[in-house]
Design an enzyme around this catalytic site. Structure first.
Site, PDB file in Angstrom:
ATOM      1  N   ASP A   1       0.822  -1.207   0.000  1.00 21.67           N
ATOM      2  CA  ASP A   1       0.000   0.000   0.000  1.00 21.67           C
ATOM      3  C   ASP A   1       0.854   1.254   0.000  1.00 21.67           C
ATOM      4  OD1 ASP A   1      -2.232  -1.622   0.160  1.00 21.67           O
ATOM      5  OD2 ASP A   1      -2.495  -1.365   2.325  1.00 21.67           O
TER       6      ASP A   1
ATOM      7  N   TYR B   1       5.646 -10.146   7.489  1.00 23.60           N
ATOM      8  CA  TYR B   1       5.494  -8.706   7.690  1.00 23.60           C
ATOM      9  C   TYR B   1       5.793  -8.357   9.139  1.00 23.60           C
ATOM     10  CZ  TYR B   1       3.116  -8.018   3.188  1.00 23.60           C
ATOM     11  OH  TYR B   1       2.817  -7.944   1.848  1.00 23.60           O
TER      12      TYR B   1
END
Length: 247
Positions: free
Chosen positions: A51, A108
Site C-alpha cells: 500500500d 510482515y
C-alpha cells in the site's frame, strides 16, 4: 535471461509498489531507472503489492535482461536510484520463475510506539496509550493463529477466490521501552489484512476490543461494521521465501 532482484525501500514517498496512472510508485522508479541504465525497455514483476506508505526491508522482483552488462549493475543502479530505494543483490533464475507466484511465504512486521518520536515517525505508528496490555495483545495474536478464514479481515473479500490464509507465526515483541513490533508469517494475505489485524490487536491491548469480540469476527463476521486499518507507515514486508536459494 531472467533475474531476480532483491531490494529494500522506504515507502513514505510512494503510492505503493505497483505502477499507477497518476501517482509515483516504486515500480515506476525502478523500471524507468533500469531502462535508462541498461538502455533497453525494462518491465519488472514484483513479489506482491504494498500500500501507499508501506515499506519493504526485503522485496523481490523479476525481469528479463537481454544482455546483462559486464559492469557492476547493483552499484550502478544504486548510484542512480533515490536514497529510499536500494538494490541488494541480483540472482539469475530459470525463465519460468515468477517473483509473485513462486513465493511460498511472506513475513510482515508492524511497528508502533507509545511516545511521540520524530526519529521513527516515518516508519512506526504512534499509539496514544500509556499502558498497553502486552499479554492481551499476544493472546489476540494466538487467537488469530488458531483461525484460517480471514474474510472479516479484508477490505474487499469478494475480490478474492478464497479468504483462507494459513498464518504460521504471529508474535508480539518489545523493541524498546515504548516501541513494539508485531511479526506475522503466512502463505498468503488478503487486501489490507495485516493492517486490519494490527489495528484490532492494538485495540485489544488498549482495552477497546475484547478477545470475545475478536473471536466473533471469525465466527460471525463484521458485515455491519466499518473495517478500520492501522496506518501504513508502521508496516514492513520483511521476508519472502522461495523454494530455491535467494541468498
Amino acid at each position: 535471461m531472467k533475474y531476480f532482484f532483491q531490494i529494500s525501500y522506504r515507502g513514505t514517498n510512494y503510492h505503493g509498489w505497483q505502477r499507477q496512472l497518476s501517482a509515483i510508485s516504486v515500480q515506476q522508479v525502478i523500471e524507468d531507472t533500469m531502462s535508462k541504465v541498461l538502455r533497453q525497455d525494462i518491465i519488472v514483476t514484483g513479489c506482491g503489492r504494498t500500500d501507499t506508505g508501506v515499506h519493504a526491508s526485503q522485496y523481490f522482483f523479476d525481469t528479463v535482461i537481454q544482455e546483462y552488462p559486464e559492469y557492476d549493475l547493483v552499484w550502478r543502479l544504486n548510484k542512480v536510484l533515490p536514497d529510499d530505494i536500494s538494490i541488494l543483490s541480483v540472482i539469475p533464475v530459470e525463465i519460468k520463475t515468477h517473483a509473485r507466484y513462486d513465493a511460498i511465504s511472506r513475513s510482515y512486521a508492524y511497528y508502533f510506539h507509545t511516545q511521540k518520536n520524530p526519529f521513527v515517525a516515518l516508519t512506526s505508528t504512534l499509539v496514544d496509550h500509556d499502558n498497553l496490555g502486552v499479554e492481551m495483545m499476544q493472546a489476540a495474536l494466538d487467537l488469530i493463529m488458531e483461525n484460517n478464514d480471514f474474510r472479516s479481515f479484508c477490505k474487499t473479500p469478494d475480490h478474492h477466490n478464497t479468504t483462507v490464509c494459513h498464518i504460521t507465526y504471529a508474535q508480539l515483541s518489545q523493541v524498546d521501552k515504548r516501541r513494539f513490533k508485531i511479526d506475522i508469517t503466512a502463505n498468503r494475505y488478503l487486501r489490507s489484512m495485516i493492517r486490519i489485524i494490527a489495528h484490532r490487536v492494538i485495540e485489544v491491548g488498549s482495552g477497546k476490543l475484547s478477545l470475545s469480540k475478536l473471536r466473533d469476527y471469525f465466527n460471525k463476521g463484521n458485515d455491519t461494521e466499518q473495517i478500520v486499518m492501522a496506518p501504513p507507515q508502521g508496516l514492513f514486508l520483511t521476508d519472502v521465501v522461495y523454494p530455491f536459494d535467494t541468498a
